[in-house]
Design a protein around this motif. Structure first.
Motif, PDB file in Angstrom:
ATOM      1  N   UNK A 168      -0.031   3.665  -3.154  1.00  0.00           N
ATOM      2  CA  UNK A 168       1.104   4.120  -2.358  1.00  0.00           C
ATOM      3  C   UNK A 168       1.208   3.410  -1.010  1.00  0.00           C
ATOM      4  N   UNK A 169       0.423   2.367  -0.826  1.00  0.00           N
ATOM      5  CA  UNK A 169       0.454   1.618   0.428  1.00  0.00           C
ATOM      6  C   UNK A 169       1.492   0.505   0.339  1.00  0.00           C
ATOM      7  N   UNK A 210       7.982  -2.749  -1.648  1.00  0.00           N
ATOM      8  CA  UNK A 210       6.982  -2.787  -2.715  1.00  0.00           C
ATOM      9  C   UNK A 210       5.678  -2.138  -2.253  1.00  0.00           C
ATOM     10  N   UNK A 211       5.085  -1.332  -3.142  1.00  0.00           N
ATOM     11  CA  UNK A 211       3.855  -0.607  -2.821  1.00  0.00           C
ATOM     12  C   UNK A 211       2.753  -0.929  -3.826  1.00  0.00           C
ATOM     13  N   UNK A 212       1.519  -0.811  -3.345  1.00  0.00           N
ATOM     14  CA  UNK A 212       0.369  -1.093  -4.198  1.00  0.00           C
ATOM     15  C   UNK A 212      -0.893  -0.535  -3.590  1.00  0.00           C
ATOM     16  N   UNK A 215      -5.489  -2.986  -0.579  1.00  0.00           N
ATOM     17  CA  UNK A 215      -5.789  -4.404  -0.405  1.00  0.00           C
ATOM     18  C   UNK A 215      -4.640  -5.306  -0.826  1.00  0.00           C
ATOM     19  N   UNK A 216      -3.510  -4.707  -1.226  1.00  0.00           N
ATOM     20  CA  UNK A 216      -2.349  -5.502  -1.586  1.00  0.00           C
ATOM     21  C   UNK A 216      -2.203  -5.817  -3.058  1.00  0.00           C
ATOM     22  N   UNK A 217      -2.957  -5.127  -3.929  1.00  0.00           N
ATOM     23  CA  UNK A 217      -2.845  -5.361  -5.369  1.00  0.00           C
ATOM     24  C   UNK A 217      -1.627  -4.616  -5.915  1.00  0.00           C
TER      25      UNK A 217
END
Length: 358
Positions: A168-169, A210-212, A215-217
């Motif tokens: 959700x980051x 965009x969320x993931x 660490x940005x995955x």
């Protein structure tokens, strides 16, 4: 690069059929995307004089590079990065990734605890549902890339519980935080941020939406942007590479494994008889089969034509269990450099495959 007028029909279609996040502004926008730009909600009064990375010298160097190397619009990049947030929890989580204490001596059940996070009756049944729903795509991935469904299902299951936990980051926040406020790995994450913004531009995505992971995955398979660049594919044929689409994710995971040496039809690992506590173990070890035999180890089933293997050791609580790790096992570790991870992926996929036929 795709311009907004050309993107409108595609974006309207994707908003109806894809789980990838889209903003209302994307769908409504029909003109005005400048050369070197991407789709985002306009914030005309916001510049890099504001925001968490305002006047950050590394951020300014990054913008200079993106403008000179890739032809990005400077004002748009200022606008995007002025809205990126520095996330302290991301920094804390990154610092927690490296173990700070040595594991206790002797077996303590570490593998059983790790395995228990993934291989549960409910999780296996969710894997069956995913496999049944996307059986055609999984079969096609096997035909095209040679990677069997159980490996792809295992990866997506361990990474995101088949899309239930994709993070959700905001990716722009995670990557900006690590690129501009985490010196230990700033160079790596600046490269990932660069590739992420190129992806957003090429695919017509709003980089602020965009969320993931922290660490940005991204997406079902949790690809980092660099993996997207090298291995992501448009597997459903809609003209858009979308890791939040399960079919594109299936094809992309399969392509990743093919690119990292997966051998179609070959073995993954074979359990061993015997104990060899004096030998170093791990997925990156390499022994001749004859040397392992002389040390007191023997395979419980055929190793095929393999004359070398890594020595894997799993902590079963009251003892250690040894395995012969073969090249396809090593290929799984290219996704995550961990014996536990690779074994969980393989065994979860096997458990789901078995449950489908019962």
């Amino acid at each position: 690069m795709r311009y907004s007028a050309a993107l409108l029909p595609l974006l309207v279609l994707l908003s109806a059929c894809s789980s990838k996040p889209k903003t209302e502004a994307q769908i409504q926008q029909t003109s005005g995307t400048p050369s070197g730009g991407f789709l985002l909600q306009p914030q005309h009064d916001v510049f890099m004089q504001s925001g968490d990375f305002a006047y950050n010298p590394e951020a300014e160097k990054f913008i200079d590079k993106m403008v000179s190397k890739h032809g990005f619009d400077r004002q748009q990049l200022h606008e995007v990065l002025s809205q990126a947030k520095k996330l302290n929890y991301v920094l804390r989580l990154m610092d927690q990734q490296a173990p700070t204490t040595a594991p206790p001596p002797g077996p303590n059940g570490a593998w059983l605890r790790y395995r228990g996070k993934f291989i549960t009756p409910d999780n296996v049944q969710n894997g069956v549902m995913f496999w049944n729903q996307y059986d055609a795509a999984l079969k096609r991935a096997f035909q095209v890339y040679g990677v069997p469904p159980e490996i792809i299902v295992g990866i997506i299951g361990v990474e995101t519980r088949w899309g239930r936990v994709m993070g959700k980051t905001r990716i722009i926040d995670a990557l900006s935080t690590l690129a501009f406020a985490y010196p230990r790995r700033a160079q790596y994450f600046a490269g990932e941020l660069e590739t992420f913004l190129l992806m957003a531009r090429n695919e017509g995505d709003d980089p602020l939406a965009l969320k993931g992971s922290f660490a940005g995955a991204m997406g079902y398979g949790q690809f980092m942007p660099s993996s997207f660049k090298e291995y992501a594919v448009d597997f459903n044929g809609d003209g858009h590479v979308n890791l939040w689409d399960p079919e594109d994710a299936i094809g992309s995971v399969a392509n990743y494994f093919k690119g990292h040496g997966w051998v179609k039809g070959d073995l993954v690992a074979v359990p061993a008889n015997g104990q060899v506590p004096g030998l170093a173990n791990g997925f990156n070890t390499k022994y001749s089969v004859s040397a392992l035999q002389q040390s007191g180890l023997s395979p419980q089933s055929s190793l095929g034509n393999h004359q070398e293997a890594s020595l894997l050791r799993l902590d079963m609580g009251d003892r250690y269990q040894y395995w012969y790790g073969l090249p396809n096992f090593y290929a799984i570790t290219r996704y995550n450099h961990s014996t536990h991870y690779a074994m969980a992926v393989w065994q979860l996929g096997q458990a789901v495959a078995l449950a489908r036929v019962q």
